[in-house]
Design a protein around this motif. Structure first.
Motif, PDB file in Angstrom:
ATOM      1  N   ASP A 123      -6.050  -3.902   7.536  1.00  0.00           N
ATOM      2  CA  ASP A 123      -6.095  -2.958   6.424  1.00  0.00           C
ATOM      3  C   ASP A 123      -5.085  -3.344   5.346  1.00  0.00           C
ATOM      4  OD1 ASP A 123      -6.579  -0.805   4.836  1.00  0.00           O
ATOM      5  OD2 ASP A 123      -5.841   0.704   6.223  1.00  0.00           O
ATOM      6  N   LEU A 124      -3.866  -3.664   5.771  1.00  0.00           N
ATOM      7  CA  LEU A 124      -2.837  -4.066   4.815  1.00  0.00           C
ATOM      8  C   LEU A 124      -3.183  -5.399   4.151  1.00  0.00           C
ATOM      9  CD1 LEU A 124       0.438  -3.096   6.736  1.00  0.00           C
ATOM     10  CD2 LEU A 124      -0.523  -1.987   4.710  1.00  0.00           C
ATOM     11  N   LYS A 132      -8.815  -1.607  -7.523  1.00  0.00           N
ATOM     12  CA  LYS A 132      -8.655  -0.501  -6.586  1.00  0.00           C
ATOM     13  C   LYS A 132      -9.522  -0.691  -5.348  1.00  0.00           C
ATOM     14  CE  LYS A 132      -8.969   4.553  -6.294  1.00  0.00           C
ATOM     15  NZ  LYS A 132      -9.886   4.609  -5.134  1.00  0.00           N
ATOM     16  N   ASP A 133     -10.743  -1.158  -5.538  1.00  0.00           N
ATOM     17  CA  ASP A 133     -11.687  -1.355  -4.441  1.00  0.00           C
ATOM     18  C   ASP A 133     -12.140  -2.812  -4.414  1.00  0.00           C
ATOM     19  OD1 ASP A 133     -11.725   1.384  -3.634  1.00  0.00           O
ATOM     20  OD2 ASP A 133     -13.091   1.815  -5.304  1.00  0.00           O
ATOM     21  N   GLU A 144      -6.150  -6.534   3.352  1.00  0.00           N
ATOM     22  CA  GLU A 144      -7.089  -6.323   2.260  1.00  0.00           C
ATOM     23  C   GLU A 144      -6.409  -5.614   1.089  1.00  0.00           C
ATOM     24  OE1 GLU A 144     -10.904  -4.275   0.543  1.00  0.00           O
ATOM     25  OE2 GLU A 144      -9.621  -3.268   1.997  1.00  0.00           O
ATOM     26  N   SER A 145      -5.505  -4.670   1.386  1.00  0.00           N
ATOM     27  CA  SER A 145      -4.758  -4.005   0.321  1.00  0.00           C
ATOM     28  C   SER A 145      -3.917  -5.012  -0.453  1.00  0.00           C
ATOM     29  CB  SER A 145      -3.850  -2.918   0.916  1.00  0.00           C
ATOM     30  OG  SER A 145      -4.600  -1.895   1.519  1.00  0.00           O
ATOM     31  N   ASP A 203     -13.695  -2.881   2.312  1.00  0.00           N
ATOM     32  CA  ASP A 203     -12.931  -1.656   2.508  1.00  0.00           C
ATOM     33  C   ASP A 203     -13.302  -0.975   3.816  1.00  0.00           C
ATOM     34  OD1 ASP A 203     -11.413  -1.610   0.042  1.00  0.00           O
ATOM     35  OD2 ASP A 203     -13.318  -1.266  -0.964  1.00  0.00           O
ATOM     36  N   SER A 226       0.849  -1.193   0.000  1.00  0.00           N
ATOM     37  CA  SER A 226       0.000   0.000   0.000  1.00  0.00           C
ATOM     38  C   SER A 226       0.879   1.234   0.000  1.00  0.00           C
ATOM     39  CB  SER A 226      -0.920  -0.019   1.231  1.00  0.00           C
ATOM     40  OG  SER A 226      -1.804   1.076   1.215  1.00  0.00           O
ATOM     41  N   LYS A 277       0.350   4.423   2.415  1.00  0.00           N
ATOM     42  CA  LYS A 277       0.472   4.398   3.869  1.00  0.00           C
ATOM     43  C   LYS A 277       1.901   4.754   4.288  1.00  0.00           C
ATOM     44  CE  LYS A 277      -3.263   1.166   4.816  1.00  0.00           C
ATOM     45  NZ  LYS A 277      -3.843   1.298   3.469  1.00  0.00           N
ATOM     46  N   ASP A 292     -12.178  -4.148   6.915  1.00  0.00           N
ATOM     47  CA  ASP A 292     -10.854  -4.772   6.984  1.00  0.00           C
ATOM     48  C   ASP A 292     -10.166  -4.537   8.322  1.00  0.00           C
ATOM     49  OD1 ASP A 292     -10.522  -2.073   6.533  1.00  0.00           O
ATOM     50  OD2 ASP A 292      -9.338  -2.297   4.698  1.00  0.00           O
ATOM     51  N   LYS A 297      -6.189  -6.857  -2.827  1.00  0.00           N
ATOM     52  CA  LYS A 297      -6.597  -6.008  -3.943  1.00  0.00           C
ATOM     53  C   LYS A 297      -5.471  -5.850  -4.960  1.00  0.00           C
ATOM     54  CE  LYS A 297      -8.121  -2.519  -1.468  1.00  0.00           C
ATOM     55  NZ  LYS A 297      -8.774  -1.240  -1.115  1.00  0.00           N
ATOM     56  N   ARG A 298      -4.250  -5.722  -4.492  1.00  0.00           N
ATOM     57  CA  ARG A 298      -3.126  -5.617  -5.421  1.00  0.00           C
ATOM     58  C   ARG A 298      -2.938  -6.931  -6.171  1.00  0.00           C
ATOM     59  NH1 ARG A 298       0.077  -1.238  -5.292  1.00  0.00           N
ATOM     60  NH2 ARG A 298       1.857  -2.347  -6.169  1.00  0.00           N
TER      61      ARG A 298
END
Length: 247
Positions: free
Chosen positions: A197-198, A210-211, A200-201, A224, A145, A148, A227, A204-205
């Motif tokens: 949070d990381l 993006k979402d 879920e990021s 989003d 991410s 961040k 998470d 997604k990557r």
């Protein structure tokens, strides 16, 4: 909110979040994985396990996931092999189910604790955004991410610690010892919330999106929004058990 209404709300949240998670794993038709999520929750209801078990499961899983994120590649993989897709989909069970099940238990027996952890995570999100936007210079996890920063992390943990202290005062009463412990509990939950949070990021990557979805216009998908709580709630409840504040 009555226990039945809240249970229905959480079950719906699990279905929607599970569908988003499955799509991030590469399943264009996520219904089998969602059905598995629901069966796990229903089974847990009829074979009740202690909140301590769910907290321990969630904590252990997010520690393992945090380690996996350090060693696994994050390049987009839109069409992974069947077994890899299945593995990522199944990983949604320990990622989502413990937190949502614990939220149900907290609402039923300790609603003040549920509000407390929601405020801890929310304060962490706000603190991270404000501090990162104003002072963010050094990237925290550029592979996962890029937005961040370490400064944002510091602001988020400060916000979580403050809310942990305030919550201890409001829920457990005064006393310097309890206030200090409340701050530490806020820091613990805040750290795990960052891992969620990381995580879920990371997904997604890997999925190249993006979402996680488009359920909430302007805010992305349900994942989003959930998470941080998915990792913060088990850590918070585990801390409560360790302190003897919840039995």
């Amino acid at each position: 909110m009555s226990g039945t209404v809240f249970a229905i709300f959480l079950l719906l949240a699990l279905i929607l979040a599970g569908a988003e998670w499955s799509r991030l794993a590469g399943w264009h038709r996520p219904y089998p994985a969602v059905l598995l999520f629901v069966l796990v929750v229903v089974g847990a209801y009829f074979v009740p396990l202690s909140p301590a078990f769910w907290a321990a499961l969630g904590i252990l899983w997010w520690l393992v996931f945090a380690l996996a994120m350090q060693i696994m590649p994050v390049a987009p993989n839109p069409a992974p092999a069947f077994w890899r897709r299945l593995g990522i989909a199944l990983a949604g069970i320990p990622s989502l189910v413990p937190a949502l099940y614990l939220a149900l238990l907290l609402q039923a027996g300790h609603p003040a604790f549920l509000l407390w952890i929601i405020m801890i995570v929310s304060a962490g999100d706000i603190g991270a955004y404000l501090m990162g936007k104003r002072y963010g210079r050094h990237r925290l996890a550029p592979r996962i991410s890029p937005g961040k920063t370490w400064e944002g992390l510091a602001g988020g943990l400060l916000g979580s610690a403050v809310m942990g202290t305030l919550g201890a005062f409001m829920v457990m009463g005064g006393g310097w010892e309890r206030l200090i412990i409340g701050a530490a509990l806020g820091l613990l939950a805040g750290l795990f919330a960052v891992a969620g949070d990381l995580g879920e990021s990371f997904l997604k990557r890997r999925a190249g999106v993006k979402d996680s979805g488009h359920l909430l216009p302007g805010h992305g998908g349900l994942l989003d929004r959930l998470d941080s709580l998915s990792a913060g709630i088990p850590a918070f409840v585990g801390g409560l058990y360790f302190l003897g504040w919840m039995k």
